[in-house]
Design a protein around this motif. Structure first.
Motif, short mmCIF file in Angstrom:
data_model
loop_
_atom_site.label_atom_id
_atom_site.label_comp_id
_atom_site.label_asym_id
_atom_site.label_seq_id
_atom_site.Cartn_x
_atom_site.Cartn_y
_atom_site.Cartn_z
N VAL A 179 0.84 -1.20 0.00
CA VAL A 179 0.00 0.00 0.00
C VAL A 179 0.88 1.25 0.00
CG1 VAL A 179 -1.63 1.35 1.39
CG2 VAL A 179 -2.02 -1.09 1.04
N ARG A 180 1.94 1.24 0.80
CA ARG A 180 2.84 2.40 0.82
C ARG A 180 3.51 2.60 -0.54
NH1 ARG A 180 3.71 0.32 6.03
NH2 ARG A 180 5.54 -0.87 5.38
N GLU A 181 3.88 1.49 -1.18
CA GLU A 181 4.49 1.56 -2.50
C GLU A 181 3.52 2.16 -3.52
OE1 GLU A 181 7.73 1.07 -4.95
OE2 GLU A 181 7.74 0.07 -3.00
N ILE A 182 2.27 1.73 -3.46
CA ILE A 182 1.26 2.26 -4.38
C ILE A 182 0.99 3.74 -4.11
CG2 ILE A 182 -1.20 2.14 -5.01
CD1 ILE A 182 -1.00 -0.90 -4.65
N ASN A 183 0.89 4.11 -2.83
CA ASN A 183 0.64 5.51 -2.48
C ASN A 183 1.76 6.42 -2.96
OD1 ASN A 183 -1.82 4.94 -1.29
ND2 ASN A 183 -0.98 4.76 0.78
N SER A 184 2.99 5.90 -2.95
CA SER A 184 4.13 6.72 -3.39
C SER A 184 4.04 7.04 -4.88
CB SER A 184 5.45 6.02 -3.08
OG SER A 184 5.62 4.88 -3.90
N MET A 185 3.30 6.25 -5.64
CA MET A 185 3.12 6.51 -7.07
C MET A 185 2.09 7.61 -7.33
SD MET A 185 2.78 2.61 -8.45
CE MET A 185 3.94 1.34 -7.95
N GLN A 186 1.30 7.93 -6.31
CA GLN A 186 0.21 8.90 -6.43
C GLN A 186 -0.69 8.58 -7.64
OE1 GLN A 186 2.42 12.65 -6.46
NE2 GLN A 186 2.08 12.84 -4.26
N PRO A 187 -1.28 7.40 -7.66
CA PRO A 187 -2.08 7.00 -8.83
C PRO A 187 -3.42 7.73 -8.87
CG PRO A 187 -2.24 5.34 -7.12
CD PRO A 187 -1.26 6.37 -6.62
N ASP A 188 -3.94 7.89 -10.09
CA ASP A 188 -5.28 8.46 -10.27
C ASP A 188 -6.35 7.39 -10.12
OD1 ASP A 188 -4.49 11.23 -11.16
OD2 ASP A 188 -3.45 10.04 -12.67
N ILE A 189 -6.00 6.15 -10.48
CA ILE A 189 -6.94 5.03 -10.40
C ILE A 189 -6.21 3.84 -9.81
CG2 ILE A 189 -8.45 3.47 -11.72
CD1 ILE A 189 -8.53 5.61 -13.91
N ILE A 190 -6.89 3.10 -8.92
CA ILE A 190 -6.31 1.89 -8.34
C ILE A 190 -7.25 0.72 -8.67
CG2 ILE A 190 -5.65 0.68 -6.22
CD1 ILE A 190 -4.98 3.37 -5.00
N GLY A 191 -6.68 -0.36 -9.20
CA GLY A 191 -7.46 -1.55 -9.53
C GLY A 191 -6.84 -2.78 -8.90
N ARG A 192 -7.55 -3.89 -8.99
CA ARG A 192 -7.05 -5.14 -8.44
C ARG A 192 -7.22 -6.24 -9.48
NH1 ARG A 192 -10.03 -8.52 -3.86
NH2 ARG A 192 -11.15 -9.14 -5.72
N GLY A 193 -6.16 -7.01 -9.69
CA GLY A 193 -6.23 -8.16 -10.59
C GLY A 193 -6.60 -9.39 -9.82
N CYS A 194 -6.31 -10.55 -10.40
CA CYS A 194 -6.59 -11.84 -9.77
C CYS A 194 -5.72 -12.00 -8.54
CB CYS A 194 -6.33 -12.98 -10.76
SG CYS A 194 -6.62 -14.60 -10.05
N ALA A 195 -6.32 -12.31 -7.39
CA ALA A 195 -5.58 -12.41 -6.14
C ALA A 195 -4.88 -13.75 -5.98
CB ALA A 195 -6.52 -12.19 -4.95
N GLY A 196 -5.29 -14.77 -6.71
CA GLY A 196 -4.64 -16.08 -6.58
C GLY A 196 -5.12 -16.81 -5.34
N ARG A 197 -4.66 -18.03 -5.17
CA ARG A 197 -5.09 -18.82 -4.01
C ARG A 197 -4.29 -18.44 -2.79
NH1 ARG A 197 -1.76 -23.40 -3.13
NH2 ARG A 197 -0.24 -23.74 -4.76
N GLN A 198 -4.82 -18.72 -1.63
CA GLN A 198 -4.16 -18.36 -0.37
C GLN A 198 -3.03 -19.32 -0.05
OE1 GLN A 198 -6.83 -17.95 2.89
NE2 GLN A 198 -7.46 -15.92 2.24
N HIS A 199 -2.03 -18.80 0.71
CA HIS A 199 -0.92 -19.62 1.22
C HIS A 199 -0.75 -19.32 2.69
CE1 HIS A 199 0.40 -21.18 -2.62
NE2 HIS A 199 0.29 -19.97 -3.12
#
Length: 199
Positions: A179-199
């Motif tokens: 989240v900190r890495e994404i916030n540092s990009m200052q994006p205009d839009i945030i999306g989510r791809g396939c999360a995959g199975r849990q480990h």
């Protein structure tokens, strides 16, 4: 009858899981007995069974006081599941190689300790490499040019997070770093791809 139909798939799955774990456990036991002949069979099988079924033990709804222990079992079980997948692939190949070497008349005296050491080393490399990848946020930039107007010529920054694999091994600390890495990009839009199975 309805209860039996509901229980039957679970019992079959448990039987298959037990047979697979027995197959893996026998191979590990043969290696340990070859290296440490005096090792106790009872101690080995007790520890092996606990580790092999650690994930299921951790999934039991334990009282709040022992939740940290349940979490520990889930982590151990998650790593064991990775070991089990590895063993299902390599152990039949190892057995086949052992059988072929015997047919060809080779001396197989040192095969067990040498093959065992090679497989354990390979497994350790895969676990360390996989854990590092799971805990590391990989950032890739893909500039995209769209050759038409959309009412504004200002560039947009779109951040997409995918293949998160959040679960017992990769948890909130990794998510916080991401989240900190994404916030540092200052994006205009945030999306989510396939999360995959849990480990």
């Amino acid at each position: 009858m309805k209860i039996l139909r509901m229980l039957l798939p679970g019992l079959v799955m448990l039987l298959v899981l037990s047979l697979v774990n027995f197959y893996i456990g026998i191979h590990l036991w043969v290696l340990i007995k070859d290296v440490i002949p005096e090792f106790s069979a009872a101690a080995y099988w007790t520890v092996f069974i606990i580790i092999a079924f650690a994930y299921m033990i951790g999934m039991v709804p334990w009282p709040q006081a022992v939740k940290p222990a349940a979490r520990f079992f889930k982590v151990v079980g998650s790593y064991y599941l990775a070991c089990m997948e590895f063993a299902i692939i390599v152990l039949p190949l190892t057995d086949l190689l052992y059988w072929v070497l015997g047919l060809m008349g080779f001396d197989r005296t040192l095969f067990i300790p040498e093959a065992g050491a090679a497989l354990i080393l390979l497994l350790a490399v895969f676990l360390i490499w996989g854990s590092r990848n799971a805990w590391s946020t990989v950032v890739r930039n893909h500039p995209i040019r769209i050759h038409k107007t959309a009412g504004s010529s200002a560039p947009l920054t779109v951040a997409v997070a995918s293949d998160l694999h959040l679960g017992n091994i990769v948890g909130n600390r990794h998510l916080g770093r991401m989240v900190r890495e994404i916030n540092s990009m200052q994006p205009d839009i945030i999306g989510r791809g396939c999360a995959g199975r849990q480990h």
